[in-house]
Motif scaffolding. Structure first.
Motif, PDB file in Angstrom:
ATOM      1  N   ILE A 146      -7.231 -10.325  13.475  1.00  0.00           N
ATOM      2  CA  ILE A 146      -5.798 -10.000  13.427  1.00  0.00           C
ATOM      3  C   ILE A 146      -4.991 -11.155  13.992  1.00  0.00           C
ATOM      4  O   ILE A 146      -5.252 -11.630  15.099  1.00  0.00           O
ATOM      5  N   SER A 184      -7.013  -4.712  23.271  1.00  0.00           N
ATOM      6  CA  SER A 184      -8.335  -5.225  22.855  1.00  0.00           C
ATOM      7  C   SER A 184      -9.451  -4.545  23.644  1.00  0.00           C
ATOM      8  O   SER A 184     -10.522  -4.252  23.102  1.00  0.00           O
ATOM      9  N   LYS A 193     -14.108  -3.203  11.097  1.00  0.00           N
ATOM     10  CA  LYS A 193     -14.447  -4.608  10.816  1.00  0.00           C
ATOM     11  C   LYS A 193     -13.735  -5.574  11.769  1.00  0.00           C
ATOM     12  O   LYS A 193     -14.021  -6.765  11.780  1.00  0.00           O
ATOM     13  N   THR A 194     -12.787  -5.065  12.577  1.00  0.00           N
ATOM     14  CA  THR A 194     -11.989  -5.965  13.432  1.00  0.00           C
ATOM     15  C   THR A 194     -12.845  -6.555  14.546  1.00  0.00           C
ATOM     16  O   THR A 194     -13.480  -5.827  15.303  1.00  0.00           O
ATOM     17  N   LYS A 195     -12.838  -7.886  14.631  1.00  0.00           N
ATOM     18  CA  LYS A 195     -13.649  -8.568  15.651  1.00  0.00           C
ATOM     19  C   LYS A 195     -12.778  -9.203  16.741  1.00  0.00           C
ATOM     20  O   LYS A 195     -13.125  -9.214  17.921  1.00  0.00           O
ATOM     21  N   ILE A 235     -12.649  -5.162  21.392  1.00  0.00           N
ATOM     22  CA  ILE A 235     -12.617  -6.380  20.570  1.00  0.00           C
ATOM     23  C   ILE A 235     -12.162  -7.550  21.447  1.00  0.00           C
ATOM     24  O   ILE A 235     -11.672  -7.331  22.558  1.00  0.00           O
ATOM     25  N   ASP A 276     -15.941 -10.056   8.525  1.00  0.00           N
ATOM     26  CA  ASP A 276     -15.230  -9.496   9.695  1.00  0.00           C
ATOM     27  C   ASP A 276     -13.717  -9.694   9.520  1.00  0.00           C
ATOM     28  O   ASP A 276     -13.286 -10.561   8.763  1.00  0.00           O
ATOM     29  N   GLU A 277     -12.941  -8.930  10.280  1.00  0.00           N
ATOM     30  CA  GLU A 277     -11.487  -9.107  10.215  1.00  0.00           C
ATOM     31  C   GLU A 277     -10.952  -9.677  11.519  1.00  0.00           C
ATOM     32  O   GLU A 277     -11.440  -9.328  12.604  1.00  0.00           O
ATOM     33  N   ILE A 301      -6.219  -2.220  13.299  1.00  0.00           N
ATOM     34  CA  ILE A 301      -7.597  -2.221  13.812  1.00  0.00           C
ATOM     35  C   ILE A 301      -8.476  -1.243  13.028  1.00  0.00           C
ATOM     36  O   ILE A 301      -8.065  -0.114  12.745  1.00  0.00           O
ATOM     37  N   ASN A 302      -9.662  -1.704  12.664  1.00  0.00           N
ATOM     38  CA  ASN A 302     -10.652  -0.818  12.030  1.00  0.00           C
ATOM     39  C   ASN A 302     -12.056  -1.297  12.423  1.00  0.00           C
ATOM     40  O   ASN A 302     -12.185  -2.191  13.266  1.00  0.00           O
ATOM     41  N   ILE A 312      -8.552 -10.363  18.080  1.00  0.00           N
ATOM     42  CA  ILE A 312      -7.089 -10.459  17.942  1.00  0.00           C
ATOM     43  C   ILE A 312      -6.731 -11.888  18.321  1.00  0.00           C
ATOM     44  O   ILE A 312      -7.181 -12.403  19.347  1.00  0.00           O
ATOM     45  N   ARG A 319      -5.892 -10.519   8.979  1.00  0.00           N
ATOM     46  CA  ARG A 319      -5.013  -9.349   8.875  1.00  0.00           C
ATOM     47  C   ARG A 319      -3.738  -9.678   9.636  1.00  0.00           C
ATOM     48  O   ARG A 319      -3.772 -10.152  10.775  1.00  0.00           O
TER      49      ARG A 319
END
Ligand SMILES: Cc1ncc(COP(=O)(O)O)c(C=O)c1O
Length: 376
Positions: A81, A147, A124-126, A152, A78-79, A121-122, A128, A102
């Protein structure tokens, strides 16, 4: 950084009392041989003070971030930010749950620039993960709004701005989950320590179990027969840390008032001559650090030398920039994120961060301001 500056007989008495009352240093059990449950009491008073519903004391701010990420369901791949002006702990916690950090740059508030978030944001973004750096609130409402649009979660890192507010609410309590640090240099300190706060019962339950080997603390069973559904780890706070924490918490208002008077004494003598760090409109700072910008290398060096000579030093900028700017973290980040962070490095290179010390008086900060002004 004042918490440790005013440790005195009160913290000493609180710790001594533990030994006088049976010497139990563990947060759980031993009901018959102790008078207090310091960790549980620290959580309760913390919640009352910051008006936060669920509060979990843990062993450090770094542990708090990791547990909060796990509670939010962040999985390997997962990503998450976060921002380029930060402390390495945030990146370490993301990496430790197997996720990918990220990076988003900061603006002249030295906090996350919300305008940059959308481009990162894509699918995979879980999460912030904005940080309220050195006393000042991030644009947290704007970040929460983004968000929600992308479904997210937001984890607020408020390790550096306890007591600060946004729209009348305490920083750390506005998003899905928030974390605090009580390490040696923080506004209130327990030596090492942290807190996780949330309004969400499920997030609290997961965090509570994960930080304590999965223990559910089921009241129907003794600890040795306790129930469990997840495995966890040991990120527990000790009774000694919590006893100190309760005393430090009772000093928070005093510390914030002292910070403010010193900060404003310096500000009134510098404003007008230098560009000062921006703060969001609806926010109240914890006045932990005064930050201003000077582009001229020679003038900047003179100011930094003055701060050293007069016993103030600088805080993070520039003295520990390597630990606070992601452009320096090629041991942890991809070359793409390092390259991206250069923009933040460019902003930070002109910044001077003056620590607010309780042991220095408002008059001393006023005089410091007058001396700095003369360099312009
Ligand atoms: C922004 C930020 N996040 C996390 C941490 C980690 O806290 P701790 O030192 O309690 O692990 C710190 C500590 O310096 C911090 O400044």
């Amino acid at each position: 950084m004042p918490g440790f500056e005013i440790i005195n007989h009160k913290e000493k008495k609180a710790v001594n009392k533990i030994f006088e009352n049976g010497g139990v240093l563990f947060a759980h059990g031993f009901e018959k041989s102790r008078k207090n449950f310091h960790v549980r009491e620290f959580e309760k008073t913390f919640g009352k003070k910051l008006k936060s519903k669920y509060n979990l004391a843990v062993s450090s701010g770094t542990a708090a971030i990791k547990i909060a990420l796990k509670a939010l369901g962040v999985k390997p791949g997962d990503e998450v930010i976060t921002q380029a002006f930060n402390f390495i702990a945030t990146i370490e916690a993301i990496l430790d749950v197997g996720a990918i950090p990220r990076i988003v740059n900061i603006d002249k508030s030295l906090n996350m620039n919300p305008e940059e978030i959308k481009s990162v944001i894509n699918k995979k973004t879980k999460v912030i993960l904005p940080v309220h750096m050195l006393g000042v609130s991030a644009e947290i409402k704007e970040i929460i709004k983004i968000s929600k649009k992308y479904k997210i979660k937001v984890l607020e890192d408020n390790c550096e701005a306890i007591g600060g507010k946004y729209s009348g609410k305490y920083l750390g309590t506005l998003a899905d989950i928030g974390v605090f640090s009580f390490d040696f240099g923080k506004t209130i300190t327990t030596g090492e320590g942290g807190m996780i706060v949330t309004k969400n019962k499920k997030l609290d339950k997961y965090s509570r179990e994960y930080h304590d080997h999965g223990h559910e603390n089921n009241p129907k069973f003794p600890r040795g027969k306790d129930t469990k559904t997840i495995y966890g780890f040991n990120y527990r706070m000790t009774e000694m840390q919590a006893a100190v924490g309760k005393v430090q918490l009772s000093k928070l208002k005093y510390i914030l008032n002292c910070n403010k008077s010193r900060f404003l004494s310096l500000k009134k003598n510098i404003a007008g001559n230098f560009e000062i760090r921006k703060e969001p409109n609806k926010s109240i700072s914890s006045y932990d650090t005064f930050i201003f910008f000077e582009e001229d290398n020679k003038i900047r060096s003179k100011i930094i030398n003055l701060l050293k000579k007069e016993g103030y030093g600088t805080k993070n900028l520039p003295d520990a920039i390597e630990w606070h700017c992601s452009a320096f973290w090629d041991h942890a980040l991809s070359s793409k994120e390092i390259k991206k962070s250069i923009k933040t490095k460019e902003i930070l290179k002109n910044a001077i961060a003056v620590p607010i010390w309780l042991k220095k008086t408002p008059k001393e900060y006023e005089n410091l301001g007058k001396k700095i002004k003369k360099f312009k």
